[in-house]
Design a protein around this motif. Structure first.
Motif, PDB file in Angstrom:
ATOM      1  N   THR A  83       1.031  -1.055  -0.105  1.00  0.00           N
ATOM      2  CA  THR A  83       0.407  -0.015   0.110  1.00  0.00           C
ATOM      3  C   THR A  83       0.948   1.324  -0.182  1.00  0.00           C
ATOM      4  O   THR A  83       2.016   1.347   1.211  1.00  0.00           O
ATOM      5  CB  THR A  83      -0.634  -0.261   0.841  1.00  0.00           C
ATOM      6  OG1 THR A  83      -1.822  -1.407   1.302  1.00  0.00           O
ATOM      7  CG2 THR A  83      -1.956   1.508   1.041  1.00  0.00           C
ATOM      8  N   THR A  84       0.435   2.066  -1.205  1.00  0.00           N
ATOM      9  CA  THR A  84       1.762   3.018  -0.968  1.00  0.00           C
ATOM     10  C   THR A  84       0.635   4.256   0.046  1.00  0.00           C
ATOM     11  O   THR A  84       1.745   5.062   0.278  1.00  0.00           O
ATOM     12  CB  THR A  84       1.627   3.585  -3.140  1.00  0.00           C
ATOM     13  OG1 THR A  84       0.465   3.833  -3.139  1.00  0.00           O
ATOM     14  CG2 THR A  84       2.495   2.219  -3.502  1.00  0.00           C
ATOM     15  N   ASP A  85      -0.452   4.325  -0.960  1.00  0.00           N
ATOM     16  CA  ASP A  85      -0.439   5.924   0.521  1.00  0.00           C
ATOM     17  C   ASP A  85      -1.944   5.142   1.590  1.00  0.00           C
ATOM     18  O   ASP A  85      -3.017   5.103   1.282  1.00  0.00           O
ATOM     19  CB  ASP A  85      -1.793   6.632  -0.711  1.00  0.00           C
ATOM     20  CG  ASP A  85      -2.210   7.734   0.297  1.00  0.00           C
ATOM     21  OD1 ASP A  85      -1.914   8.040   1.349  1.00  0.00           O
ATOM     22  OD2 ASP A  85      -3.076   8.859  -0.495  1.00  0.00           O
ATOM     23  N   ARG A  86      -0.958   5.003   2.876  1.00  0.00           N
ATOM     24  CA  ARG A  86      -1.924   4.574   4.495  1.00  0.00           C
ATOM     25  C   ARG A  86      -3.706   4.879   3.982  1.00  0.00           C
ATOM     26  O   ARG A  86      -3.861   5.144   4.458  1.00  0.00           O
ATOM     27  CB  ARG A  86      -1.103   3.608   5.082  1.00  0.00           C
ATOM     28  CG  ARG A  86      -0.391   3.479   5.010  1.00  0.00           C
ATOM     29  CD  ARG A  86       0.766   3.271   5.772  1.00  0.00           C
ATOM     30  NE  ARG A  86       0.233   2.780   7.154  1.00  0.00           N
ATOM     31  CZ  ARG A  86       0.464   0.988   7.272  1.00  0.00           C
ATOM     32  NH1 ARG A  86       1.318   0.427   6.320  1.00  0.00           N
ATOM     33  NH2 ARG A  86      -0.041   1.062   8.388  1.00  0.00           N
ATOM     34  N   SER A  87      -2.466   6.503   4.378  1.00  0.00           N
ATOM     35  CA  SER A  87      -4.165   7.380   5.120  1.00  0.00           C
ATOM     36  C   SER A  87      -5.146   7.110   3.793  1.00  0.00           C
ATOM     37  O   SER A  87      -6.359   7.099   3.654  1.00  0.00           O
ATOM     38  CB  SER A  87      -3.592   9.017   4.465  1.00  0.00           C
ATOM     39  OG  SER A  87      -5.139  10.122   5.029  1.00  0.00           O
ATOM     40  N   LYS A  88      -4.882   7.616   1.727  1.00  0.00           N
ATOM     41  CA  LYS A  88      -5.994   6.971   1.761  1.00  0.00           C
ATOM     42  C   LYS A  88      -7.157   5.929   1.612  1.00  0.00           C
ATOM     43  O   LYS A  88      -7.686   5.651   1.435  1.00  0.00           O
ATOM     44  CB  LYS A  88      -5.632   7.091   0.288  1.00  0.00           C
ATOM     45  CG  LYS A  88      -6.130   6.789  -0.990  1.00  0.00           C
ATOM     46  CD  LYS A  88      -6.273   7.514  -2.492  1.00  0.00           C
ATOM     47  CE  LYS A  88      -7.056   6.902  -3.276  1.00  0.00           C
ATOM     48  NZ  LYS A  88      -6.343   7.754  -5.394  1.00  0.00           N
ATOM     49  N   ARG A  89      -5.992   4.657   1.532  1.00  0.00           N
ATOM     50  CA  ARG A  89      -7.147   3.640   1.823  1.00  0.00           C
ATOM     51  C   ARG A  89      -7.621   3.708   3.353  1.00  0.00           C
ATOM     52  O   ARG A  89      -9.097   2.772   2.778  1.00  0.00           O
ATOM     53  CB  ARG A  89      -5.708   2.561   2.780  1.00  0.00           C
ATOM     54  CG  ARG A  89      -5.736   0.880   2.068  1.00  0.00           C
ATOM     55  CD  ARG A  89      -5.168   0.245   2.067  1.00  0.00           C
ATOM     56  NE  ARG A  89      -5.723  -1.248   2.932  1.00  0.00           N
ATOM     57  CZ  ARG A  89      -5.035  -2.157   2.659  1.00  0.00           C
ATOM     58  NH1 ARG A  89      -3.691  -1.822   2.379  1.00  0.00           N
ATOM     59  NH2 ARG A  89      -5.886  -3.396   3.689  1.00  0.00           N
ATOM     60  N   THR A  90      -7.052   4.068   4.373  1.00  0.00           N
ATOM     61  CA  THR A  90      -8.306   4.368   5.301  1.00  0.00           C
ATOM     62  C   THR A  90      -9.238   5.766   5.742  1.00  0.00           C
ATOM     63  O   THR A  90     -10.144   5.563   6.472  1.00  0.00           O
ATOM     64  CB  THR A  90      -7.210   3.895   6.565  1.00  0.00           C
ATOM     65  OG1 THR A  90      -6.540   5.322   6.244  1.00  0.00           O
ATOM     66  CG2 THR A  90      -6.445   2.486   7.121  1.00  0.00           C
ATOM     67  N   ALA A  91      -9.377   6.071   4.584  1.00  0.00           N
ATOM     68  CA  ALA A  91     -10.456   7.419   4.359  1.00  0.00           C
ATOM     69  C   ALA A  91     -11.691   6.933   4.835  1.00  0.00           C
ATOM     70  O   ALA A  91     -12.276   7.478   5.759  1.00  0.00           O
ATOM     71  CB  ALA A  91     -10.079   8.425   2.949  1.00  0.00           C
ATOM     72  N   LYS A  92     -12.260   5.910   3.716  1.00  0.00           N
ATOM     73  CA  LYS A  92     -13.639   6.034   4.382  1.00  0.00           C
ATOM     74  C   LYS A  92     -13.529   5.730   5.259  1.00  0.00           C
ATOM     75  O   LYS A  92     -15.312   5.937   5.919  1.00  0.00           O
ATOM     76  CB  LYS A  92     -13.598   4.765   2.427  1.00  0.00           C
ATOM     77  CG  LYS A  92     -13.716   6.172   1.518  1.00  0.00           C
ATOM     78  CD  LYS A  92     -14.384   4.550   0.510  1.00  0.00           C
ATOM     79  CE  LYS A  92     -14.308   4.715  -0.732  1.00  0.00           C
ATOM     80  NZ  LYS A  92     -14.615   3.555  -2.200  1.00  0.00           N
ATOM     81  N   ALA A  93     -12.917   4.319   5.994  1.00  0.00           N
ATOM     82  CA  ALA A  93     -13.471   4.096   7.001  1.00  0.00           C
ATOM     83  C   ALA A  93     -13.201   4.966   8.287  1.00  0.00           C
ATOM     84  O   ALA A  93     -13.736   5.537   9.417  1.00  0.00           O
ATOM     85  CB  ALA A  93     -12.281   2.883   7.629  1.00  0.00           C
ATOM     86  N   ARG A  94     -12.075   6.129   8.207  1.00  0.00           N
ATOM     87  CA  ARG A  94     -12.374   7.260   9.392  1.00  0.00           C
ATOM     88  C   ARG A  94     -13.285   8.254   8.708  1.00  0.00           C
ATOM     89  O   ARG A  94     -13.973   8.396   9.870  1.00  0.00           O
ATOM     90  CB  ARG A  94     -11.160   8.035   8.974  1.00  0.00           C
ATOM     91  CG  ARG A  94      -9.317   6.795   9.329  1.00  0.00           C
ATOM     92  CD  ARG A  94      -8.232   7.974   9.506  1.00  0.00           C
ATOM     93  NE  ARG A  94      -8.596   9.074   8.369  1.00  0.00           N
ATOM     94  CZ  ARG A  94      -7.772   8.304   6.949  1.00  0.00           C
ATOM     95  NH1 ARG A  94      -7.325   7.430   6.844  1.00  0.00           N
ATOM     96  NH2 ARG A  94      -7.736   9.555   6.272  1.00  0.00           N
ATOM     97  N   ALA A  95     -13.683   8.183   8.074  1.00  0.00           N
ATOM     98  CA  ALA A  95     -14.441   8.932   7.309  1.00  0.00           C
ATOM     99  C   ALA A  95     -16.168   8.377   8.138  1.00  0.00           C
ATOM    100  O   ALA A  95     -17.117   8.664   8.452  1.00  0.00           O
ATOM    101  CB  ALA A  95     -14.880   9.719   5.519  1.00  0.00           C
TER     102      ALA A  95
END
Length: 104
Positions: free
Chosen positions: A23-35
């Motif tokens: 995974t190159t962008d960990r933040s992007k990968r988890t953005a939906k869950a955080r939202a």
């Protein structure tokens, strides 16, 4: 032959580690869950949708912090209980050895 629960768990952990390694962008990968989690807290803070967005966000942030502090408290309690149980078991094994018993 089917895998045991322990083997399935290990296989899942291996897959998760490999996935995160790629995974190159960990933040992007988890953005939906955080939202989604923040939306849940906003719904709890303002179920009727009557607050101003800034006030709703502030209250939701407090609910989020409380949630994670609640998890931290539960974790601390669990670690304390485990530590105490281990100490009790070690004491009992030492007493057994002192009496000539086998604690192994």
């Amino acid at each position: 032959m089917s895998a045991t629960p322990a083997e399935r768990k290990l296989a899942a952990q291996i897959a998760a580690h490999e996935s995160w390694a790629n995974t190159t962008d960990r933040s992007k990968r988890t953005a939906k869950a955080r939202a989604a989690l923040m939306a849940k807290f906003e719904q709890q803070a303002d179920p009727e949708g009557k607050l101003l967005p800034a006030e709703r966000a502030l209250r939701a942030e407090h609910l989020r912090k409380a949630h994670f502090q609640r998890l931290a408290l539960a974790s601390a309690k669990s670690r304390r209980i485990t530590k105490n149980a281990k100490a009790t078991a070690e004491k009992a094994e030492a007493e057994l050895r002192a009496l000539g018993g086998d604690a192994a």
